[in-house]
Design an enzyme around this catalytic site. Sequence first.
Site: not given
Length: 233
Positions: A153, A173, A187, A191
């Site tokens: 992350d 990144d 996860k 979207h």
Amino acid sequence: MRVLTVSGIFLVPEVASPDNEVSYGLTPTACLLASCDEVRSNLSPFLSLLLDSTFTAPFFGMHSWFLDEHSTSMFKKAHGLNFWEMAEQDDTYNQLINDVMVSDSNFLMDIILREYAGVFLCINSLIDVAGGHGGSARAIAKAFPQMKCTVLDLPHVVEEAPTSDHVSFISGDMFKYIPPADALFLKWVFHDWGDEDCVKILKNCKEAIPPREAGGKVIIVDMVVGSGPNMRM
């Protein structure tokens, strides 16, 4: 509280109390927002995020956003930053998001590991891409202790992540580089991004895993438009 009985948060018992005072009970929905024996982890951090002024402010500018044909998202129009850029700039907002991700992982991973444990078999190393503070990775590592689990992350997220004996953290990144592993776990990632950005992420995923015949996997948990309630993985 009576208003919340209409939306299914509370219920009014059919049997009145001896003194005829109205009493309220918890519904299964309420147990998702409170500490109940039936639910290991509650989802109350979602409410904290959804009611935060940073999150709600863009909706008050919805009218001007609709009229602006060159606008991007309501959030960026209101704040000048997108959702994730704001998290990088605002420590309080960043903590809200990380709390939400951990609570979601604690709740959802119980279901995933119970229903789809076979997906994780024969994996020696796994990277949770954009895995936040490692809620999902810790659950996977607990279920499969032989697996090396790592979270990738952004630096400002990893800096605040709790230490763990079973999960390691890497600052990076996903749009630039994803470290190699047998499997990648994503996860609630795709979207948040448009098609071009999703293609970039998937190309980096392909570079990071072994070929399919060698067991390489990309495990995606996300919403599928039009899937319906009965669709299974």
